[in-house]
Design an enzyme around this catalytic site. Structure first.
Site, short mmCIF file in Angstrom:
data_model
loop_
_atom_site.label_atom_id
_atom_site.label_comp_id
_atom_site.label_asym_id
_atom_site.label_seq_id
_atom_site.Cartn_x
_atom_site.Cartn_y
_atom_site.Cartn_z
N LYS A 45 40.93 38.96 29.80
CA LYS A 45 41.78 39.35 30.96
C LYS A 45 43.01 40.02 30.44
CE LYS A 45 44.23 39.39 35.02
NZ LYS A 45 44.01 40.42 35.87
N CYS A 128 47.24 49.06 35.66
CA CYS A 128 47.40 47.95 36.43
C CYS A 128 48.07 48.53 37.57
CB CYS A 128 48.02 46.88 36.03
SG CYS A 128 48.12 45.31 37.44
O1 RRO Z 1 45.90 41.60 37.65
C1 RRO Z 1 45.61 42.77 38.72
O2 RRO Z 1 46.37 42.76 39.64
C2 RRO Z 1 44.95 43.91 38.07
C3 RRO Z 1 44.93 44.50 36.78
BR1 RRO Z 1 45.96 43.70 35.35
C4 RRO Z 1 44.27 45.50 36.49
O3 RRO Z 1 44.27 46.24 35.66
N1 RRO Z 1 43.60 45.94 37.62
C5 RRO Z 1 43.50 45.43 38.71
O4 RRO Z 1 42.75 45.80 39.62
N2 RRO Z 1 44.05 44.27 39.12
#
Ligand code: RRO
Length: 310
Positions: A45, A128
Protein backbone atom coordinates in the site's frame (compact mmCIF):
# COMPACT_ATOMS: atom_id res chain seq x y z
CA UNK A 1 2.57 -26.11 -20.40
CA UNK A 2 2.70 -22.39 -21.34
CA UNK A 3 5.41 -20.21 -19.87
CA UNK A 4 4.00 -17.18 -18.04
CA UNK A 5 7.23 -15.47 -17.06
CA UNK A 6 8.00 -11.84 -17.85
CA UNK A 7 10.49 -9.39 -16.45
CA UNK A 8 11.17 -5.69 -16.00
CA UNK A 9 14.83 -5.08 -15.13
CA UNK A 10 15.48 -7.07 -11.93
CA UNK A 11 11.80 -7.86 -11.45
CA UNK A 12 11.20 -11.46 -12.56
CA UNK A 13 7.60 -12.52 -12.48
CA UNK A 14 7.00 -16.27 -12.77
CA UNK A 15 3.35 -15.30 -13.04
CA UNK A 16 3.02 -11.57 -13.91
CA UNK A 17 -0.23 -11.05 -12.02
CA UNK A 18 -0.39 -9.55 -8.54
CA UNK A 19 -2.25 -7.08 -6.32
CA UNK A 20 -2.70 -3.40 -7.06
CA UNK A 21 -1.30 -1.07 -4.45
CA UNK A 22 -3.91 -0.47 -1.76
CA UNK A 23 -5.61 -3.85 -2.14
CA UNK A 24 -4.19 -6.18 0.53
CA UNK A 25 -0.69 -4.94 1.28
CA UNK A 26 -1.22 -2.57 4.18
CA UNK A 27 -0.14 -4.89 7.02
CA UNK A 28 2.44 -7.66 7.40
CA UNK A 29 -0.39 -10.22 7.45
CA UNK A 30 -1.93 -8.94 4.21
CA UNK A 31 1.42 -8.70 2.44
CA UNK A 32 2.25 -12.29 3.41
CA UNK A 33 -1.16 -13.50 2.28
CA UNK A 34 -0.46 -12.14 -1.19
CA UNK A 35 3.07 -13.58 -1.24
CA UNK A 36 1.84 -17.00 -0.08
CA UNK A 37 -0.85 -17.05 -2.79
CA UNK A 38 -0.33 -17.66 -6.51
CA UNK A 39 0.33 -13.93 -7.06
CA UNK A 40 3.65 -13.34 -8.81
CA UNK A 41 4.68 -10.37 -6.65
CA UNK A 42 3.29 -7.97 -4.08
CA UNK A 43 2.85 -4.21 -4.10
CA UNK A 44 2.69 -2.61 -0.69
CA UNK A 45 0.00 0.00 0.00
CA UNK A 46 1.27 3.52 -0.69
CA UNK A 47 3.21 4.54 2.37
CA UNK A 48 3.64 7.98 3.87
CA UNK A 49 6.27 9.29 6.25
CA UNK A 50 3.92 9.02 9.23
CA UNK A 51 1.26 6.45 10.07
CA UNK A 52 -2.23 7.56 8.95
CA UNK A 53 -5.74 6.34 9.77
CA UNK A 54 -6.99 7.63 6.41
CA UNK A 55 -10.37 9.25 5.80
CA UNK A 56 -13.25 8.46 8.13
CA UNK A 57 -16.71 6.99 7.56
CA UNK A 58 -17.67 4.71 4.68
CA UNK A 59 -14.80 5.05 2.25
CA UNK A 60 -15.28 2.16 -0.21
CA UNK A 61 -18.32 1.06 -2.21
CA UNK A 62 -18.75 -1.32 -5.12
CA UNK A 63 -21.37 -2.68 -7.46
CA UNK A 64 -21.02 -4.80 -10.61
CA UNK A 65 -20.01 -1.93 -12.84
CA UNK A 66 -17.12 -0.84 -10.62
CA UNK A 67 -16.00 0.55 -7.28
CA UNK A 68 -15.29 3.91 -5.76
CA UNK A 69 -12.97 4.67 -2.88
CA UNK A 70 -11.80 7.56 -0.83
CA UNK A 71 -9.49 5.74 1.56
CA UNK A 72 -7.23 8.73 2.16
CA UNK A 73 -3.95 6.81 2.34
CA UNK A 74 -4.41 4.73 5.48
CA UNK A 75 -1.06 3.04 6.21
CA UNK A 76 1.33 2.18 9.02
CA UNK A 77 4.02 4.69 8.06
CA UNK A 78 7.18 4.00 6.06
CA UNK A 79 9.30 2.69 8.95
CA UNK A 80 6.88 -0.17 9.60
CA UNK A 81 7.21 -1.41 6.01
CA UNK A 82 10.97 -0.91 5.90
CA UNK A 83 11.26 -3.09 8.99
CA UNK A 84 9.50 -5.93 7.11
CA UNK A 85 11.58 -5.81 3.93
CA UNK A 86 14.30 -8.28 4.98
CA UNK A 87 11.74 -10.87 6.17
CA UNK A 88 9.87 -10.70 2.86
CA UNK A 89 12.89 -11.69 0.75
CA UNK A 90 12.39 -15.37 1.66
CA UNK A 91 9.41 -15.59 -0.71
CA UNK A 92 11.64 -15.00 -3.73
CA UNK A 93 9.01 -12.82 -5.38
CA UNK A 94 9.35 -9.12 -6.22
CA UNK A 95 8.26 -6.86 -3.38
CA UNK A 96 7.41 -3.39 -4.66
CA UNK A 97 7.03 -0.50 -2.25
CA UNK A 98 4.61 2.26 -3.26
CA UNK A 99 5.40 5.68 -1.81
CA UNK A 100 3.14 8.74 -1.55
CA UNK A 101 3.75 12.21 -0.19
CA UNK A 102 1.91 15.46 0.30
CA UNK A 103 4.82 17.58 -0.80
CA UNK A 104 7.98 17.04 -2.81
CA UNK A 105 10.15 16.78 0.27
CA UNK A 106 8.11 13.84 1.56
CA UNK A 107 8.95 11.82 -1.54
CA UNK A 108 12.64 12.61 -1.17
CA UNK A 109 12.67 11.45 2.45
CA UNK A 110 10.67 8.33 1.61
CA UNK A 111 12.97 7.27 -1.18
CA UNK A 112 16.06 7.63 0.98
CA UNK A 113 14.50 5.28 3.54
CA UNK A 114 13.25 2.79 0.93
CA UNK A 115 16.61 2.72 -0.79
CA UNK A 116 18.32 1.32 2.30
CA UNK A 117 16.26 -1.88 2.58
CA UNK A 118 15.84 -4.87 0.25
CA UNK A 119 12.68 -3.91 -1.62
CA UNK A 120 12.86 -5.08 -5.25
CA UNK A 121 11.51 -1.81 -6.66
CA UNK A 122 9.85 1.46 -5.74
CA UNK A 123 6.59 2.62 -7.34
CA UNK A 124 6.18 6.38 -6.89
CA UNK A 125 2.48 7.11 -6.54
CA UNK A 126 1.88 10.51 -8.15
CA UNK A 127 -1.82 9.93 -8.68
CA UNK A 128 -3.71 9.56 -5.39
CA UNK A 129 -7.11 11.16 -6.04
CA UNK A 130 -8.31 11.39 -2.46
CA UNK A 131 -6.31 13.95 -0.55
CA UNK A 132 -8.56 16.93 0.02
CA UNK A 133 -7.06 20.22 -1.05
CA UNK A 134 -4.10 18.58 -2.83
CA UNK A 135 -3.84 18.33 -6.57
CA UNK A 136 -2.62 15.22 -8.36
CA UNK A 137 1.14 15.59 -9.00
CA UNK A 138 1.01 13.65 -12.25
CA UNK A 139 -1.24 16.29 -13.81
CA UNK A 140 1.32 19.03 -13.10
CA UNK A 141 4.05 18.07 -15.55
CA UNK A 142 6.74 20.53 -14.50
CA UNK A 143 6.47 19.56 -10.86
CA UNK A 144 6.33 15.86 -11.71
CA UNK A 145 9.38 15.86 -13.98
CA UNK A 146 11.47 17.92 -11.55
CA UNK A 147 10.51 15.67 -8.67
CA UNK A 148 11.27 12.46 -10.54
CA UNK A 149 14.62 13.82 -11.65
CA UNK A 150 15.52 14.40 -8.01
CA UNK A 151 14.21 10.96 -6.94
CA UNK A 152 16.09 9.20 -9.73
CA UNK A 153 19.34 10.61 -8.37
CA UNK A 154 18.63 9.19 -4.90
CA UNK A 155 18.28 5.51 -5.77
CA UNK A 156 19.64 2.91 -8.16
CA UNK A 157 16.69 0.67 -7.44
CA UNK A 158 14.17 -0.09 -10.15
CA UNK A 159 11.96 2.98 -10.14
CA UNK A 160 8.40 3.07 -11.44
CA UNK A 161 5.67 5.69 -11.43
CA UNK A 162 1.96 5.11 -10.82
CA UNK A 163 0.01 7.40 -13.13
CA UNK A 164 -3.55 8.60 -13.36
CA UNK A 165 -5.56 8.33 -16.58
CA UNK A 166 -4.68 10.94 -19.19
CA UNK A 167 -7.23 12.27 -21.63
CA UNK A 168 -5.03 13.42 -24.51
CA UNK A 169 -2.50 11.51 -26.59
CA UNK A 170 -0.11 14.48 -26.46
CA UNK A 171 0.08 14.22 -22.67
CA UNK A 172 1.14 10.60 -22.88
CA UNK A 173 3.70 11.44 -25.53
CA UNK A 174 5.20 14.14 -23.29
CA UNK A 175 5.27 11.88 -20.24
CA UNK A 176 7.02 9.14 -22.19
CA UNK A 177 9.67 11.49 -23.61
CA UNK A 178 10.49 12.93 -20.19
CA UNK A 179 10.41 9.62 -18.31
CA UNK A 180 12.83 8.12 -20.84
CA UNK A 181 15.16 11.09 -20.33
CA UNK A 182 14.95 10.86 -16.54
CA UNK A 183 15.50 7.10 -16.52
CA UNK A 184 12.19 5.86 -15.15
CA UNK A 185 12.18 2.05 -15.38
CA UNK A 186 8.47 1.36 -15.67
CA UNK A 187 5.07 2.95 -15.35
CA UNK A 188 1.96 1.56 -13.73
CA UNK A 189 -1.19 2.72 -15.46
CA UNK A 190 -3.72 3.53 -14.36
CA UNK A 191 -4.65 4.66 -10.88
CA UNK A 192 -8.36 5.10 -10.25
CA UNK A 193 -10.23 7.64 -12.38
CA UNK A 194 -10.09 10.57 -9.93
CA UNK A 195 -13.71 11.71 -9.92
CA UNK A 196 -16.27 8.95 -9.70
CA UNK A 197 -19.36 8.35 -7.64
CA UNK A 198 -22.42 6.20 -7.01
CA UNK A 199 -25.70 7.48 -5.62
CA UNK A 200 -28.25 5.67 -3.48
CA UNK A 201 -31.48 6.89 -5.10
CA UNK A 202 -33.64 5.32 -2.39
CA UNK A 203 -31.89 7.22 0.38
CA UNK A 204 -31.24 10.14 -1.96
CA UNK A 205 -27.66 10.20 -0.73
CA UNK A 206 -24.09 9.52 -1.67
CA UNK A 207 -22.57 6.07 -1.10
CA UNK A 208 -19.35 7.09 0.65
CA UNK A 209 -18.62 9.77 3.23
CA UNK A 210 -15.37 11.62 2.45
CA UNK A 211 -14.92 14.42 -0.07
CA UNK A 212 -18.64 14.85 -0.91
CA UNK A 213 -18.92 11.15 -1.70
CA UNK A 214 -16.73 11.45 -4.78
CA UNK A 215 -13.60 9.32 -5.08
CA UNK A 216 -11.46 7.14 -7.32
CA UNK A 217 -13.43 5.02 -9.78
CA UNK A 218 -12.09 1.52 -10.49
CA UNK A 219 -13.20 -1.91 -11.67
CA UNK A 220 -15.10 -2.88 -14.83
CA UNK A 221 -16.09 0.71 -15.58
CA UNK A 222 -12.51 1.82 -16.21
CA UNK A 223 -11.18 -1.11 -18.24
CA UNK A 224 -11.56 0.58 -21.65
CA UNK A 225 -9.76 3.66 -20.31
CA UNK A 226 -6.92 1.60 -18.84
CA UNK A 227 -6.50 -0.38 -22.05
CA UNK A 228 -6.07 2.75 -24.13
CA UNK A 229 -3.51 4.15 -21.68
CA UNK A 230 -1.45 0.97 -22.01
CA UNK A 231 -1.67 0.99 -25.81
CA UNK A 232 -0.58 4.63 -26.06
CA UNK A 233 2.28 4.31 -23.56
CA UNK A 234 3.51 1.31 -25.52
CA UNK A 235 3.12 3.13 -28.82
CA UNK A 236 4.85 6.38 -27.85
CA UNK A 237 7.71 4.60 -26.08
CA UNK A 238 8.11 2.08 -28.91
CA UNK A 239 8.03 -0.57 -26.21
CA UNK A 240 10.99 0.96 -24.37
CA UNK A 241 9.11 2.05 -21.25
CA UNK A 242 7.74 -1.12 -19.64
CA UNK A 243 4.12 -0.94 -18.53
CA UNK A 244 2.37 -2.59 -15.62
CA UNK A 245 -1.36 -2.45 -16.27
CA UNK A 246 -4.17 -2.03 -13.77
CA UNK A 247 -7.83 -1.14 -14.22
CA UNK A 248 -10.78 -3.49 -14.43
CA UNK A 249 -8.86 -6.76 -14.79
CA UNK A 250 -10.78 -9.72 -13.42
CA UNK A 251 -10.44 -12.62 -15.87
CA UNK A 252 -7.82 -14.45 -17.95
CA UNK A 253 -9.26 -12.80 -21.06
CA UNK A 254 -8.72 -9.39 -19.46
CA UNK A 255 -5.11 -10.29 -18.68
CA UNK A 256 -4.55 -11.45 -22.26
CA UNK A 257 -6.03 -8.22 -23.64
CA UNK A 258 -3.73 -6.10 -21.49
CA UNK A 259 -0.70 -8.19 -22.47
CA UNK A 260 -1.57 -7.70 -26.16
CA UNK A 261 -2.02 -3.98 -25.45
CA UNK A 262 1.56 -3.85 -24.20
CA UNK A 263 1.66 -4.69 -20.50
CA UNK A 264 4.53 -6.74 -19.11
CA UNK A 265 2.56 -7.48 -15.95
CA UNK A 266 -0.88 -6.73 -14.55
CA UNK A 267 -2.28 -5.81 -11.17
CA UNK A 268 -5.67 -6.78 -9.77
CA UNK A 269 -7.59 -4.28 -7.64
CA UNK A 270 -11.36 -4.37 -7.29
CA UNK A 271 -11.65 -8.04 -8.31
CA UNK A 272 -9.11 -9.04 -5.66
CA UNK A 273 -11.04 -7.17 -3.04
CA UNK A 274 -14.23 -8.97 -4.06
CA UNK A 275 -12.80 -12.48 -4.42
CA UNK A 276 -9.72 -12.68 -2.18
CA UNK A 277 -6.33 -14.19 -3.03
CA UNK A 278 -7.87 -17.35 -4.50
CA UNK A 279 -8.45 -15.23 -7.57
CA UNK A 280 -4.75 -15.64 -8.43
CA UNK A 281 -5.12 -19.43 -8.50
CA UNK A 282 -8.21 -19.13 -10.67
CA UNK A 283 -6.56 -16.62 -13.03
CA UNK A 284 -3.50 -18.85 -13.39
CA UNK A 285 -5.64 -21.86 -14.25
CA UNK A 286 -7.80 -19.90 -16.68
CA UNK A 287 -4.84 -18.17 -18.35
CA UNK A 288 -3.12 -21.54 -18.78
CA UNK A 289 -6.26 -22.83 -20.52
CA UNK A 290 -6.53 -19.72 -22.70
CA UNK A 291 -2.89 -19.91 -23.82
CA UNK A 292 -3.14 -23.62 -24.54
CA UNK A 293 -6.27 -23.08 -26.59
CA UNK A 294 -4.50 -20.35 -28.57
CA UNK A 295 -1.34 -22.47 -28.79
CA UNK A 296 0.75 -19.71 -27.20
CA UNK A 297 3.90 -21.20 -25.63
CA UNK A 298 5.27 -18.02 -24.02
CA UNK A 299 3.09 -15.23 -22.69
CA UNK A 300 5.96 -12.76 -23.15
CA UNK A 301 5.84 -13.37 -26.93
CA UNK A 302 2.44 -11.67 -26.91
CA UNK A 303 3.38 -8.43 -25.14
CA UNK A 304 2.31 -5.54 -27.40
CA UNK A 305 1.27 -7.85 -30.26
CA UNK A 306 -2.07 -6.16 -30.74
CA UNK A 307 -3.20 -5.82 -34.35
CA UNK A 308 -4.36 -2.39 -35.51
CA UNK A 309 -7.02 -2.34 -38.20
CA UNK A 310 -6.14 -0.43 -41.32
O1 RRO B 1 -5.66 5.72 -0.34
C1 RRO B 1 -6.38 6.16 -1.27
O2 RRO B 1 -7.39 6.85 -1.07
C2 RRO B 1 -6.05 5.89 -2.67
C3 RRO B 1 -4.78 6.01 -3.19
BR1 RRO B 1 -3.29 6.43 -2.17
C4 RRO B 1 -4.57 5.82 -4.58
O3 RRO B 1 -3.48 5.95 -5.13
N1 RRO B 1 -5.66 5.54 -5.34
C5 RRO B 1 -6.89 5.40 -4.82
O4 RRO B 1 -7.84 5.13 -5.55
N2 RRO B 1 -7.07 5.58 -3.48
Amino acid sequence: MPNFSTSIKNLHFDFPVFNASGILGATEGEIKRVLESDAGAVVIKSVTLEKRPGNSGIRFYWEDIGSINSMGLPNQGVDYYCSLAERLTKYNKPVILSIAGFKKDDYKKLIVKADKVPFSAIEVNLSCPNIEGKGIFAYDFNTMFRLLNALRKKTKKTLGVKLPPYTQREQIKEVVANFRKIGIDFITTMNTFPLGTFIDWKKESMRINPNMGIGGLAGNAVKPIALSQVILFRYFSEGKLPVIAVGGISSAQDIYEFILAGASAVQIGTALLKKGTNIFTQLKRDLRGLLMEKKVKKLSDKVGRLKFLS
